[in-house]
Each structure stands twice: as structure tokens, then as C-alpha cells.
Design a protein around this motif. Structure first.
Motif, short mmCIF file in Angstrom:
data_model
loop_
_atom_site.label_atom_id
_atom_site.label_comp_id
_atom_site.label_asym_id
_atom_site.label_seq_id
_atom_site.Cartn_x
_atom_site.Cartn_y
_atom_site.Cartn_z
N GLU A 57 -4.02 3.67 -7.27
CA GLU A 57 -3.53 2.37 -6.56
C GLU A 57 -2.21 3.05 -5.51
N SER A 58 -1.69 4.19 -5.97
CA SER A 58 -0.63 4.94 -5.41
C SER A 58 -0.56 6.35 -5.58
N VAL A 59 0.30 6.89 -4.59
CA VAL A 59 0.59 8.50 -4.74
C VAL A 59 2.16 8.56 -4.31
N PHE A 60 2.27 9.74 -4.82
CA PHE A 60 3.82 10.39 -4.43
C PHE A 60 3.48 11.37 -3.58
N VAL A 61 4.10 11.41 -2.30
CA VAL A 61 4.15 12.18 -1.11
C VAL A 61 5.64 12.95 -1.23
N GLU A 62 5.43 14.31 -1.10
CA GLU A 62 7.06 14.94 -1.00
C GLU A 62 7.35 14.87 0.44
N TYR A 63 8.42 14.22 0.46
CA TYR A 63 8.88 14.12 1.83
C TYR A 63 10.31 14.52 1.85
N ARG A 64 10.98 15.20 2.55
CA ARG A 64 12.40 15.77 2.61
C ARG A 64 12.76 16.01 1.05
N LYS A 65 12.01 16.91 0.30
CA LYS A 65 12.39 17.42 -0.98
C LYS A 65 12.33 16.37 -2.02
N LYS A 66 11.90 15.14 -1.64
CA LYS A 66 11.90 13.77 -2.65
C LYS A 66 10.49 13.56 -2.60
N LEU A 67 9.82 12.84 -3.75
CA LEU A 67 8.85 12.25 -4.05
C LEU A 67 8.84 10.84 -3.64
N VAL A 68 8.32 10.40 -2.72
CA VAL A 68 8.18 9.05 -2.16
C VAL A 68 6.88 8.59 -2.62
N PRO A 69 6.82 7.19 -3.10
CA PRO A 69 5.85 6.46 -3.41
C PRO A 69 5.11 5.75 -2.36
N PHE A 70 3.82 5.84 -2.25
CA PHE A 70 2.98 5.05 -1.22
C PHE A 70 1.79 4.40 -1.75
N PHE A 71 1.67 3.17 -1.43
CA PHE A 71 0.56 2.30 -2.02
C PHE A 71 -0.66 2.80 -1.42
N ILE A 72 -1.92 2.46 -2.06
CA ILE A 72 -2.96 2.91 -1.08
C ILE A 72 -3.93 1.43 -1.11
N ASP A 73 -3.90 1.21 0.39
CA ASP A 73 -4.76 0.00 0.84
C ASP A 73 -6.37 0.53 0.50
N LYS A 74 -6.79 1.40 0.83
CA LYS A 74 -8.20 1.85 0.52
C LYS A 74 -8.47 3.36 0.61
N SER A 75 -9.47 3.64 0.01
CA SER A 75 -9.58 5.32 -0.01
C SER A 75 -11.50 5.45 -0.41
N SER A 76 -11.75 6.31 0.23
CA SER A 76 -13.12 7.01 0.04
C SER A 76 -13.31 8.45 0.15
N LEU A 77 -14.43 8.98 -0.50
CA LEU A 77 -14.65 10.53 -0.22
C LEU A 77 -15.18 11.08 1.13
N GLN A 78 -14.72 11.79 1.50
CA GLN A 78 -15.16 12.51 3.03
C GLN A 78 -15.72 13.80 2.49
N LYS A 79 -16.77 14.12 2.98
CA LYS A 79 -17.39 15.55 2.21
C LYS A 79 -17.13 15.32 0.70
#
Length: 175
Positions: free
Chosen positions: A38-60
Motif C-alpha cells: 500500500e505504501s513505501v518509504f523513500v529516502e529524501y534529503r536524509k529522511k524517510l518520506v512515506p508514499f502511497f502506491i496507487d498501482k504496481s506491477s512487475l516489469q521483467k
């Protein structure tokens, strides 16, 4: 969320479309497990910022194509490229008794069938083509290839990793 409470899932490697979609190169043997996040944390400016995922799929096989909430343009997506992605430790899949995550075994005592007690496992080096156990033996670093054939037993209760490495490998570091 603190980085110490998370595990490294992968890295955003490129944009996928002009609508802000991104490709994450996953650092896992089981990419399908992460399709329903549903979400991930992305390291941005030395902080972990939460992002919600609208959709995902595998590529390769090891690339996860994601559309993050509020990332709608190429410019928004560009700002996240080369950033590391994390998840909370509690989201790690359970493993069998003889399996382990690298972060779990840091601090274990390492012993060898022939050599005896080697020392404290201080890290796992994954930057070389072959992952290596980093073991501190009285101030000297011993590197042992992380090879299933060398791992005799992992005792999670006693925090000991029992190894059976080729003769002379450990001594090579101690001369």
C-alpha cells in the motif's frame, strides 16, 4: 519512521511513463511478495518520506513498476530517481529456521568447524560480486564468502553462525 526500523527494498532506477510512473529495482528473491504494497518509504534529503502506491506491477523480473500517489508528472518522477526505497521491518516475510536476513545476523558469533571461534559478525558486504561475511577477529577483518556450502547451521537462539570453510581461508587473513 526511522531507517533503523526499516529494511532496504530497492532503488528507484528510472521513469516509466510521462504520467509519473517509476521503476524500482527490487533487492529481493521474491518480487511477487511486494506487488500488493500500500505504501513505501523513500529516502529524501536524509529522511524517510512515506508514499502511497496507487498501482504496481512487475516489469521483467526484478523491476517493480509503481504509480505513487501525488507523483503525476515526469518532473515529479525525475526528482525521485536514484532514491532508495524502504519498508518497515515488520513487513519482512517470515523465513524458515535455516534462512536469515542479512540484518538479523549482525552481532552473531561466527565459529568454524576446524578453526573454532572466529569472532563477531559485523556486517555482510553485498557490493562485491559474491556477498561476504565480515567478521572481526581480535581487530582483524576476516571475509568469508556467503555460500550455502559454507554455512553449517544458524542458531538464532544462541546467536551463533556455524561455518565449515575451506582449510586456510580464515588463516589467510590472520597472517
Amino acid at each position: 519512521m526511522r531507517k533503523e526500523d526499516c529494511f532496504y527494498l530497492g532503488k528507484i532506477v528510472s521513469k516509466f511513463s510521462f504520467k509519473g510512473e517509476l521503476l524500482i529495482k527490487l533487492d529481493t528473491d521474491d518480487p511477487e511478495h511486494y506487488l500488493k504494497m500500500e505504501s513505501v518509504f523513500v529516502e529524501y534529503r536524509k529522511k524517510l518520506v512515506p508514499f502511497f502506491i496507487d498501482k504496481s506491477s512487475l516489469q521483467k523480473s526484478e523491476l517493480l513498476r509503481v504509480k505513487l500517489e501525488d507523483i503525476d508528472t515526469e518532473e515529479d518522477a525525475e526528482d525521485l530517481i536514484k532514491r532508495e526505497v524502504y519498508l518497515p521491518l515488520e513487513e519482512l516475510p517470515a523465513l524458515e529456521n535455516d534462512q536469515f536476513y542479512f540484518h538479523e545476523i549482525i552481532g552473531y558469533q561466527a565459529t568454524d568447524k576446524s578453526f573454532g571461534e572466529i569472532g563477531l559478525l559485523t556486517g555482510v558486504n553485498t557490493t562485491s560480486p559474491q556477498a561476504l561475511f565480515e567478521i572481526d577477529h581480535n581487530g582483524k577483518q576476516v571475509l568469508i564468502p556467503l555460500n550455502d556450502d559454507f554455512i553449517a547451521q544458524v542458531d538464532k537462539e544462541q546467536k551463533i553462525i556455524h561455518l565449515d570453510v575451506p582449510e586456510g581461508l580464515i588463516e589467510m587473513y590472520l597472517e
